[in-house]
Design a protein around this motif. Sequence first.
Motif, short mmCIF file in Angstrom:
data_model
loop_
_atom_site.label_atom_id
_atom_site.label_comp_id
_atom_site.label_asym_id
_atom_site.label_seq_id
_atom_site.Cartn_x
_atom_site.Cartn_y
_atom_site.Cartn_z
N ARG A 241 0.88 -1.18 0.07
CA ARG A 241 -0.03 -0.11 -0.02
C ARG A 241 0.90 1.16 0.08
N GLU A 243 1.07 3.96 1.45
CA GLU A 243 0.79 4.85 2.52
C GLU A 243 1.20 6.33 2.26
N LEU A 250 6.91 -0.76 12.36
CA LEU A 250 6.30 -1.73 11.50
C LEU A 250 4.69 -1.77 11.50
N PHE A 251 4.28 -0.62 12.42
CA PHE A 251 2.56 -0.56 12.44
C PHE A 251 2.26 -0.08 10.95
N ARG A 252 2.83 0.85 10.22
CA ARG A 252 2.23 1.32 9.11
C ARG A 252 3.36 1.27 8.03
N GLN A 258 0.12 -10.01 5.26
CA GLN A 258 -1.10 -10.49 5.83
C GLN A 258 -1.33 -11.95 5.73
N SER A 409 -8.71 -10.74 8.81
CA SER A 409 -7.74 -10.33 8.32
C SER A 409 -6.47 -9.90 9.27
#
Length: 544
Positions: A241, A243, A250-252, A258, A409
């Motif tokens: 993604r 972002e 590591l969060f975003r 996944q 997910s």
Amino acid sequence: MVFKIIFQSTSFAIPFFLTTVSLLIIHKFTTNYINQTWILFFMAFTIEDMATFCKAKSFVYPNSEIYGGFSGFFDLGALGSELNNNIKQAFWKTFVQGREDVVGIDGTIISHPKVWEASGHVGSFSDMLIYCSKHKKGLRADQIVEEVLDVRTDGLKADALLKLITENAEKFKVAGYELDDKISNFNLMFKTFIGPSQSDDSVAYLRPETAQLIFTNFKLIMDTARTRLPFGIAQVGKAFRNEISPRDFLFRCREFEQFEIEFFINPEEKKCALFKSPEKKFVVNILTEDCQKDDKPHYSISLGDMVNKKILGEWHAYWLKQYYQFFLEHGISPENLRLREHCKDELAHYSSACFDIEYKFPFGWKEIHGCANRGQFDLTQHIKHSKQNLEVFDENTQKKVVPRVIEPSQGVGRAMLTFLFEAYDDDKERGNIVLKLHPTLAPYKVGVFPLVNKLTDQARKIFDKLKVDSVCFFDKSGSIGRRYARADEIGIPYCITFDFESIDDKSVTIRDRDTTKQKRVKISRLQKILGDLLSGKTTFDKVK
Ligand code: ATP
């Protein structure tokens, strides 16, 4: 009291103050971990500290660091790749191999662009972008509002965010933002081109989630993998993604992993045969839509009561329980875990109800898992766009149906961050960090030490035997105390020391990471004892 005594004398106060400040500066500007224990005495452990720890201990490195780093991308080190694999294996073992009603697939990262048109990602997989002339770049509007005004923005549309920004213009200025008066939508999918031509016709996308290939392969799997409704398909792998503002380590990230399951159910089947007494009695912390609207804290409730109050359906409750329990069983404290109901106005285009599992990070309660009721949205969309009949025969009702879907997910990186934060214990008494990872997840399971170098060969023999069953770590350098500390810091649950007595009594000392207790056990029984300890069949107290 100690502080009072120290500060009564200025001759103590000045050096004390200077030492503290220099330690803080060292901590901020170096990646050297040596003084971390002392520094943390003075400040809370933050996400930045976790990034520093992970780098120092070979869990996670910033990507392309020799070129100044690459925002939103991280590489896993020696221990990080073990931990990451162990987390994925634990998910796979629990939710795929451990069940008869879930099968796995492993699909491609790039697939036909029509997949993403049908799923709605091309049209609406976007975040809100606002330009800041101070930063000279676009920023994620909801994140800035959350940061500056300390409010949750889930579900707020562009108009509402702009209103908050305008009404609090001064606060944004003080916080260092000079924001535009318009917000645009920024699509998060990474585009690429297939083949030598770089035209609109050759555009493709890196998958922003692993779910869609499950839908496109659904009928093939149903026809060929001997599955029948209700059943699930799982996939673990990379998602990408773009972002707007990757943050919080590591969060975003822009590239992450996944583990997703699509669980297919006959749309008429409202009752879940698997939602039995243990599921109904299972207690969770829940932040409902009402709590969020009335600004109230989360509360505890059983899943049975949640279903009775029509907060969610049985199948949805069943799947949330499986993951909530997974986190508890792998060491997460109940007080650090909760469910959050998505408010009606924040639901994604495909979802009729969604609950996140949130973890209490130092930077707030944040989503680590999303479980959506996707209804028939995805299959219906793929039927429409592909013009294929994706109906399947339900042997129970003897009718053809388009199944509805519950989608658990899970982000693997966010799970890793959760386990690391929960495990991290700055043990002042021991004077070192103890990483209390669950044995299933710990990168190394057993440390093997010769007491002195002279005993290396004998200790190695034990190491060679044990490494057949478990990932082991051999360490012969430094004092035994230092080796225990090193093992604690990387989360090795059990350490074995071969000493001089071992030669005669054919026994070794086994040390438990979490309690530091030690026991003497026969070498001949070591493999069995460690196997039982690591699999949870026995506890250290019971070892004889
Ligand atoms: P968020 O609201 O935090 O952006 P999301 O609701 O978009 O997350 P989902 O699309 O539900 O996330 O993705 C499922 C899971 O994938 C999340 O619960 C999270 O664990 C993980 N995930 C999503 N985006 C990222 C990301 N950028 N970096 C790391 N993990 C992510």
